[in-house]
Design an enzyme around this catalytic site. Structure first.
Site, mmCIF file in Angstrom:
data_model
loop_
_atom_site.group_PDB
_atom_site.id
_atom_site.type_symbol
_atom_site.label_atom_id
_atom_site.label_comp_id
_atom_site.label_asym_id
_atom_site.label_seq_id
_atom_site.Cartn_x
_atom_site.Cartn_y
_atom_site.Cartn_z
ATOM 1 N N GLU A 127 1.593 24.870 32.542
ATOM 2 C CA GLU A 127 1.274 25.465 34.198
ATOM 3 C C GLU A 127 2.396 24.547 34.578
ATOM 4 O O GLU A 127 2.937 23.651 33.687
ATOM 5 C CB GLU A 127 -0.178 24.743 34.470
ATOM 6 C CG GLU A 127 -1.236 25.376 34.120
ATOM 7 C CD GLU A 127 -2.465 24.728 34.489
ATOM 8 O OE1 GLU A 127 -2.334 23.847 35.742
ATOM 9 O OE2 GLU A 127 -3.822 24.979 34.488
ATOM 10 N N ASP A 240 -1.371 22.450 15.424
ATOM 11 C CA ASP A 240 -1.691 22.517 13.906
ATOM 12 C C ASP A 240 -1.445 23.349 12.865
ATOM 13 O O ASP A 240 -0.654 23.264 12.455
ATOM 14 C CB ASP A 240 -2.731 21.235 13.789
ATOM 15 C CG ASP A 240 -2.587 19.544 14.315
ATOM 16 O OD1 ASP A 240 -1.466 19.612 15.064
ATOM 17 O OD2 ASP A 240 -3.385 19.484 14.020
ATOM 18 N N PHE A 339 32.436 33.032 13.063
ATOM 19 C CA PHE A 339 32.869 33.723 13.475
ATOM 20 C C PHE A 339 34.136 34.083 14.754
ATOM 21 O O PHE A 339 34.493 34.717 15.206
ATOM 22 C CB PHE A 339 31.404 34.956 14.151
ATOM 23 C CG PHE A 339 30.694 35.608 13.559
ATOM 24 C CD1 PHE A 339 29.705 35.432 12.424
ATOM 25 C CD2 PHE A 339 31.297 37.387 13.593
ATOM 26 C CE1 PHE A 339 28.856 36.215 11.527
ATOM 27 C CE2 PHE A 339 29.957 38.039 13.276
ATOM 28 C CZ PHE A 339 29.385 37.218 11.853
ATOM 29 N N GLU A 364 5.666 25.367 22.205
ATOM 30 C CA GLU A 364 4.630 24.696 21.253
ATOM 31 C C GLU A 364 4.700 23.455 20.778
ATOM 32 O O GLU A 364 4.358 22.435 19.775
ATOM 33 C CB GLU A 364 4.514 25.985 19.534
ATOM 34 C CG GLU A 364 3.501 27.536 19.807
ATOM 35 C CD GLU A 364 3.492 28.098 19.544
ATOM 36 O OE1 GLU A 364 2.595 27.123 17.897
ATOM 37 O OE2 GLU A 364 3.947 29.010 19.102
ATOM 38 N N GLY A 365 5.512 22.594 22.008
ATOM 39 C CA GLY A 365 5.235 21.369 22.069
ATOM 40 C C GLY A 365 7.207 20.798 21.352
ATOM 41 O O GLY A 365 7.529 21.553 20.745
ATOM 42 N N GLN A 368 11.261 17.098 21.001
ATOM 43 C CA GLN A 368 10.580 15.956 21.090
ATOM 44 C C GLN A 368 8.800 15.080 21.483
ATOM 45 O O GLN A 368 8.645 14.620 20.701
ATOM 46 C CB GLN A 368 11.245 15.042 22.811
ATOM 47 C CG GLN A 368 12.699 14.636 23.794
ATOM 48 C CD GLN A 368 13.161 15.872 23.634
ATOM 49 O OE1 GLN A 368 12.249 17.381 23.772
ATOM 50 N NE2 GLN A 368 14.486 15.884 22.654
HETATM 51 C C1 LIG Z 1 10.032 31.468 27.179
HETATM 52 C C2 LIG Z 1 8.857 30.649 26.882
HETATM 53 C C3 LIG Z 1 7.616 30.822 25.866
HETATM 54 C C4 LIG Z 1 6.692 29.876 26.584
HETATM 55 N N1 LIG Z 1 5.062 30.716 25.886
HETATM 56 C C5 LIG Z 1 3.580 30.045 26.140
HETATM 57 C C6 LIG Z 1 2.574 30.151 25.851
HETATM 58 O O1 LIG Z 1 2.307 31.639 25.450
HETATM 59 N N2 LIG Z 1 1.441 30.046 25.839
HETATM 60 C C7 LIG Z 1 2.096 28.252 26.437
HETATM 61 O O2 LIG Z 1 0.918 27.944 26.557
HETATM 62 N N3 LIG Z 1 3.208 28.531 27.125
HETATM 63 C C8 LIG Z 1 4.391 28.616 26.974
HETATM 64 N N4 LIG Z 1 5.585 28.323 27.137
HETATM 65 C C9 LIG Z 1 6.009 25.986 27.423
HETATM 66 C C10 LIG Z 1 5.948 25.961 26.682
HETATM 67 O O3 LIG Z 1 5.318 25.290 25.841
HETATM 68 C C11 LIG Z 1 6.747 24.737 27.142
HETATM 69 O O4 LIG Z 1 7.509 25.100 27.747
HETATM 70 C C12 LIG Z 1 6.691 23.405 26.291
HETATM 71 O O5 LIG Z 1 5.581 22.991 26.129
HETATM 72 C C13 LIG Z 1 7.506 22.331 27.502
HETATM 73 O O6 LIG Z 1 6.583 21.621 28.530
HETATM 74 P P1 LIG Z 1 8.488 21.501 30.244
HETATM 75 O O7 LIG Z 1 8.934 23.230 29.372
HETATM 76 O O8 LIG Z 1 7.111 21.946 31.012
HETATM 77 O O9 LIG Z 1 8.837 20.826 29.527
HETATM 78 P P2 LIG Z 1 8.969 19.230 30.297
HETATM 79 O O10 LIG Z 1 7.513 18.775 29.864
HETATM 80 O O11 LIG Z 1 8.836 19.541 31.613
HETATM 81 O O12 LIG Z 1 9.694 18.534 29.640
HETATM 82 C C14 LIG Z 1 10.983 18.565 30.020
HETATM 83 C C15 LIG Z 1 11.826 17.637 29.003
HETATM 84 O O13 LIG Z 1 11.195 16.255 29.059
HETATM 85 C C16 LIG Z 1 11.549 15.896 27.468
HETATM 86 N N5 LIG Z 1 9.710 15.309 27.512
HETATM 87 C C17 LIG Z 1 8.502 15.224 28.350
HETATM 88 N N6 LIG Z 1 7.629 14.885 27.272
HETATM 89 C C18 LIG Z 1 7.897 13.673 27.242
HETATM 90 C C19 LIG Z 1 7.598 12.616 26.277
HETATM 91 N N7 LIG Z 1 6.241 12.045 26.803
HETATM 92 N N8 LIG Z 1 9.152 11.800 25.515
HETATM 93 C C20 LIG Z 1 10.190 12.398 25.346
HETATM 94 N N9 LIG Z 1 10.880 13.317 25.991
HETATM 95 C C21 LIG Z 1 9.663 14.061 26.892
HETATM 96 C C22 LIG Z 1 10.725 17.672 27.282
HETATM 97 O O14 LIG Z 1 10.768 17.451 25.658
HETATM 98 C C23 LIG Z 1 11.721 18.079 27.550
HETATM 99 O O15 LIG Z 1 12.996 17.604 27.100
HETATM 100 C C24 LIG Z 1 6.442 28.859 26.960
HETATM 101 C C25 LIG Z 1 8.045 28.648 26.973
HETATM 102 C C26 LIG Z 1 8.533 29.080 27.654
HETATM 103 C C27 LIG Z 1 9.870 28.996 28.137
#
Ligand SMILES: Cc1cc2nc3c(=O)[nH]c(=O)nc-3n(C[C@H](O)[C@H](O)[C@H](O)COP(=O)(O)OP(=O)(O)OC[C@H]3O[C@@H](n4cnc5c(N)ncnc54)[C@H](O)[C@@H]3O)c2cc1C
Ligand SMILES: Cc1cc2nc3c(=O)[nH]c(=O)nc-3n(C[C@H](O)[C@H](O)[C@H](O)COP(=O)(O)OP(=O)(O)OC[C@H]3O[C@@H](n4cnc5c(N)ncnc54)[C@H](O)[C@@H]3O)c2cc1C
Lengths: 386, 261
Positions: A127, A240, A339, A364-365, A368
């Site tokens: 979300e 997993d 290239f 999928e996570g 980080q």
């Molecule tokens: C094209 C696309 C398709 C997707 N498809 C799906 C889907 O089918 N179903 C679904 O449920 N989701 C989906 N997602 C969501 C995706 O899984 C999330 O974008 C992802 O889990 C990261 O969440 P966020 O974007 O809110 O980043 P944030 O959680 O806001 O993270 C921002 C940055 O902070 C870092 N960070 C956050 N917490 C920590 C921590 N504890 N320690 C160190 N670093 C941290 C992150 O690694 C990242 O670099 C999709 C996203 C995209 C872009």
């Protein structure tokens, strides 16, 4: 290539998926990328070729080739186009909750239509305010007799709007924390289920990413996966099993970048000779090849461990996703470098590979989060062995 | 409906080399595939089966390794496969090949339609389909680009010609040869591939199909290859540029030279 001692069946999957990638996907990949259209005609080919059901057990109409079959198929299809392959791979992500936690009834109802490719699936967890921190999702499912009433908005759901079957995680009891979420199967067409606009993305542009919006959406309790309160467990166990799929997508993209770069280096002449005769380029290609092969080896190892029924899969699954996606990013970037200026142009295939590779480090996570999973498991193992 | 599809295994290369001493194709070391036109024949056979029911039997005359082509045909939807193979068939020309195939088809006995490719990518004669029809004494339509109707005892097809197309009605059994406009062959399926792996391929020899020994192989082949050669590449044309009147006059002169000499 390294001989991974694939079974006859696995070789068949590899051969067929490569043929589809080469003959049906590669020629149209740039066009889908440009137009950002959903690749239904390719989905139809995958369905007719029985590819949609590779990882689904035979009793439900699939091939029963497990996570390894899934990984091989995803890798080969992604070699053709990482975005197009995602229609298949994200269906896998949406299907694993049913495979892993569905009861017999649910499996009989949903798996055969997914295996035959008649329907696609999706997984809806993320979300706006809950990405890495999945625990803070706000979509609620309130019990009302035999039904649950879902309200909330899921964001960036791959296959959103295109898929018919959604595995959704929603909060059923806020007070219970990690035990307060529940996973549901929601079908497209259910009243109160709607989709937001299609996102414009950097890469994997043939894939559809949309909001999935629930407004007083009534879902029968028979559609609960596992039990009430198991939502986060369902999600974590799903990851997993599904992460080798993302990793395989990354390997496929990386392999394609390596293939393109090698062919180009051989043909491009500067200073009166092929650039592949320069040691600087040769060493890049050698590193790229070695990295791709290491990533593939770890993905296959993880997939085989999961198929063998190993319980300790979280760590290796996270490792293969981390290694393969970082490899894909590095190798595709290097391919663009080999290239030169041509690599930066849309007329050539490698800039797309670089754009497509990036997502594998995020969804999928994020990587980080993969590192956190790996580290947590290291610490757990240490504590256990004390 | 009982459908028979004839396929040929050919070398997978556009540059088939010819042994200058024997004037025959050099096949060693070249990967073999189903003759591209025959993939359309297979697809059309399977589509007819999907519409009318029945089964598709795929037949090839060739060496033992042609079994691979038959298994691939099964993975694409064919039901049964027959490999017609015998050292005695070696050296067959198109007459002997079509005689051998027609004897095979006689032994299969129940058939409504026989589908061949337009031509083989190596031999290139486009004679085998018509040859089968002659040996079996049944009608033939070549260069079919569409089957409009097919039902018990009757078919209506479109035949591609250089000027357009013809619509031809025929009774069954019928031999058709197909062009690539007729369909888009499907990809193999995993289940089809599994089926192909386990399928039984029937193997028939010259005795099984009751061939007259004088009609098969080199003995049965009236064709004698005198010489095979690569025609010299065509010289590039000349583009006339400049003032329209001058160019037209020059072109007329050149044409005159060609026609009158
Ligand atoms: C094209 C696309 C398709 C997707 N498809 C799906 C889907 O089918 N179903 C679904 O449920 N989701 C989906 N997602 C969501 C995706 O899984 C999330 O974008 C992802 O889990 C990261 O969440 P966020 O974007 O809110 O980043 P944030 O959680 O806001 O993270 C921002 C940055 O902070 C870092 N960070 C956050 N917490 C920590 C921590 N504890 N320690 C160190 N670093 C941290 C992150 O690694 C990242 O670099 C999709 C996203 C995209 C872009
Ligand atoms: C002048 C000449 C000399 C030749 N000499 C020799 C020789 O000495 N030794 C030798 O081995 N070959 C020889 N060949 C090749 C041989 O005659 C042909 O390969 C064979 O008869 C098929 O003819 P084609 O390849 O022209 O097929 P075409 O007639 O072009 O094929 C049309 C269709 O017929 C069917 N068909 C053709 N062949 C078969 C088959 N074997 N089984 C099942 N269906 C089939 C397919 O549906 C195909 O699409 C010679 C060919 C020529 C033209």
């Amino acid at each position: 290539m390294v001989d991974y001692l694939l079974t006859e069946e696995q070789k068949m999957i590899k051969e067929l998926c490569h043929k589809i990638a080469l003959e049906k996907i590669k020629p149209v990949a740039a066009e889908y990328d440009e137009k950002e259209e959903f690749p239904w005609p390719i989905v139809k080919i995958l369905a007719d070729s029985d590819v949609c059901g590779v990882y689904i057990p035979e009793q439900y109409g699939g091939m029963g080739a497990g996570i390894m079959g899934m990984a091989i198929a995803t890798e080969e299809l992604s070699w053709g186009c990482g975005g197009i392959a995602l229609a298949f791979a994200a269906t896998g992500l949406g299907t694993f909750p049913i495979l892993l936690f569905g009861n017999d009834e649910q499996k009989k109802k949903y798996l055969p239509v997914i295996a035959s490719g008649k329907k696609l699936a999706a997984f809806a967890l993320t979300e706006a305010e809950a990405g890495s921190d999945a625990g803070s999702i706000k979509t609620t499912a309130k019990k009302d007799g035999d039904y649950y009433i879902l309200n909330g908005t899921k964001q960036w759901i791959t296959n959103g709007g295109e898929a018919d079957i959604y595995s959704v995680v929603a909060i059923t009891d806020k007070t219970k924390g990690a035990r307060g979420a529940t996973a549901f199967i929601v079908e497209k067409g259910t009243k109160g289920l709607e989709f937001g606009k299609k996102e414009k993305k950097l890469g994997i542009r043939a894939s559809a990413t949309r909001e999935v919006i629930f407004t007083d959406c009534r879902v029968h309790k028979d559609n609960i996966l596992s039990r009430e309160g198991m939502g986060f467990i369902v999600a974590m166990k799903t990851f997993d099993s599904s992460r080798p799929g993302v990793a395989a997508q990354a390997v496929g993209i990386a392999q394609r970048a390596l293939d393109e770069a090698t062919a180009y280096a051989h043909q491009r002449k500067q200073f009166g000779q092929a650039i592949s005769s320069f040691q600087g380029i040769q060493f890049m290609l050698a590193d790229m090849a070695t990295q791709v092969e290491s990533a593939r080896a770890l993905v296959y190892s993880a997939a085989r461990m999961i198929d063998a029924g190993s319980k300790d899969i979280a760590k290796v699954s996270a490792m293969c996703k981390l290694l393969a996606s970082d490899t894909a990013m590095k190798v595709t970037t290097d391919a663009v470098q080999i290239f030169g200026g041509y690599g930066y142009m849309r007329e050539y295939p490698v800039e797309k590979l670089m754009r497509d590779a990036k997502i594998t480090q995020i969804y999928e996570g994020t990587n980080q989060i993969q590192r956190s999973v790996i580290a947590m498991n290291l610490i757990k193992e240490l504590a256990k062995n004390k | 409906m009982n459908i028979i599809v004839c396929i040929k295994q050919v070398p997978n290369t556009t540059q088939v080399r010819i042994n200058p001493e024997t004037n025959t194709l050099i096949r060693e070391g070249v990967e073999s595939v189903i003759n591209p036109f025959d993939t359309y024949a297979i697809e059309e056979g399977v589509r007819i089966k999907d519409k009318t029911g029945g089964k598709v039997t795929v037949v090839t005359m060739g060496p033992p390794q042609a079994e691979d082509a038959l298994r691939e045909a099964i993975s694409l939807g064919c039901d049964e496969a027959i490999l017609v193979s015998d050292r005695k068939f070696a050296g067959s020309d198109t007459w002997a090949t079509s005689y051998t195939l027609s004897q095979t088809i006689r032994k299969i006995k129940d058939y409504d339609i026989i589908i061949c490719g337009k031509q083989a990518s190596d031999g290139d004669t486009a004679q085998v389909g018509p040859g089968i029809s002659a040996h079996l004494d049944i009608p033939q339509v070549t260069y079919v680009r569409k089957i409009e109707e097919i039902s018990a005892g009757h078919a209506k097809v479109e035949r591609l010609t250089e000027e357009g197309y013809e619509i031809i009605e025929s009774k069954l059994p019928l031999v058709i040869t197909v062009v690539k406009e007729i369909n888009e062959p499907r990809m193999p399926s995993l289940k089809g591939k599994m089926r192909a792996k386990n399928a039984q391929v029937l193997k028939w020899n010259a005795d099984d199909i009751e061939c007259n020994v004088n009609d098969i192989g080199l003995n049965g082949s009236p064709t004698r290859v005198i010489k095979i050669f690569t025609p010299p590449p065509r010289k590039g044309g000349e583009i006339l540029k400049g003032d329209t009147h001058e160019v037209v006059a020059k072109a007329a002169d050149l044409l005159k030279n060609v026609i009158i000499g």
